[in-house]
Design a protein around this motif. Structure first.
Motif, mmCIF file in Angstrom:
data_model
loop_
_atom_site.group_PDB
_atom_site.id
_atom_site.type_symbol
_atom_site.label_atom_id
_atom_site.label_comp_id
_atom_site.label_asym_id
_atom_site.label_seq_id
_atom_site.Cartn_x
_atom_site.Cartn_y
_atom_site.Cartn_z
ATOM 1 N N SER A 27 0.825 -1.210 0.000
ATOM 2 C CA SER A 27 0.000 0.000 0.000
ATOM 3 C C SER A 27 0.854 1.252 0.000
ATOM 4 N N LEU A 28 0.230 2.316 -0.488
ATOM 5 C CA LEU A 28 0.777 3.664 -0.435
ATOM 6 C C LEU A 28 -0.411 4.567 -0.138
ATOM 7 N N ILE A 29 -0.350 5.271 0.983
ATOM 8 C CA ILE A 29 -1.464 6.142 1.354
ATOM 9 C C ILE A 29 -0.951 7.522 1.739
ATOM 10 N N TRP A 30 -1.839 8.500 1.616
ATOM 11 C CA TRP A 30 -1.566 9.847 2.081
ATOM 12 C C TRP A 30 -1.976 9.908 3.545
ATOM 13 N N LEU A 31 -1.144 10.526 4.362
ATOM 14 C CA LEU A 31 -1.475 10.710 5.770
ATOM 15 C C LEU A 31 -2.086 12.090 5.951
ATOM 16 N N ASP A 32 -2.975 12.210 6.921
ATOM 17 C CA ASP A 32 -3.630 13.505 7.114
ATOM 18 C C ASP A 32 -2.887 14.410 8.089
ATOM 19 N N GLY A 33 -1.735 13.985 8.545
ATOM 20 C CA GLY A 33 -0.945 14.814 9.456
ATOM 21 C C GLY A 33 -1.123 14.428 10.909
ATOM 22 N N SER A 34 -2.270 13.844 11.251
ATOM 23 C CA SER A 34 -2.495 13.460 12.640
ATOM 24 C C SER A 34 -2.106 12.007 12.892
#
Length: 164
Positions: free
Chosen positions: A24-31
């Protein structure tokens, strides 16, 4: 499973490795908590992704991938994987390749667990509309990826897209 999180031009990304393959490759929301499992595969994947963002890489190579999904989804992702850098196909094009319909291809694109490397951002609608994108900030992230690759696209009801 191992994870490596890092900063990219589209924000923080997290790549995951399981059994020696990228899953997988995902974007993190910063939190989200950042992960720092620095396996050789994750470090190579990070290197290639950053090279892509710097315009130094057009193909991801020597990255073993194992996206989890149905056999149909995997067929769609295999077709997506072979779309060359800077080129577009439509949902209908892929549907014809895999013997399905555009809506089902759209669903498989939305479920793609390894975007960028499996380039679902290179898929648009038959009417040249942008379609969707499940990563990052949605279609704005898709536009950024396409612009990076030098793709010019005309979105229906817009005279032109900024930066393209």
């Amino acid at each position: 499973m191992y994870h490596l999180s890092f900063s990219s031009p589209q924000g923080y990304l997290d790549i995951a490795e399981d059994d020696g393959k990228i899953v997988s490759l995902i974007w993190l929301d910063g939190s989200d908590d950042l992960h720092r499992d620095e396996t050789p595969l994750l470090l190579e994947c990070k290197k290639q992704i950053l090279e892509y963002f710097q315009g130094q890489r057009q193909n991801f190579d020597k990255l073993p991938l194992n996206p989890k999904g149905t056999s149909f989804q995997k067929n769609v992702w295999e077709s997506l994987y072979h779309i060359p850098y800077g080129e577009l196909k439509t949902y209908g094009d892929i549907a014809r390749e895999v013997g399905s319909v555009a809506r089902a291809v759209g669903g498989a694109c939305g479920a793609n667990p390894i975007p960028i490397i499996i380039p679902c951002h290179r898929i648009i609608a038959e009417n040249k509309g942008l379609g969707g994108f499940s990563g990052g900030k949605g279609t704005s992230s898709k536009l950024e990826l396409l612009a990076l690759e030098g793709v010019k696209i005309f979105e229906e009801n817009q005279p032109s897209l900024p930066g393209l």
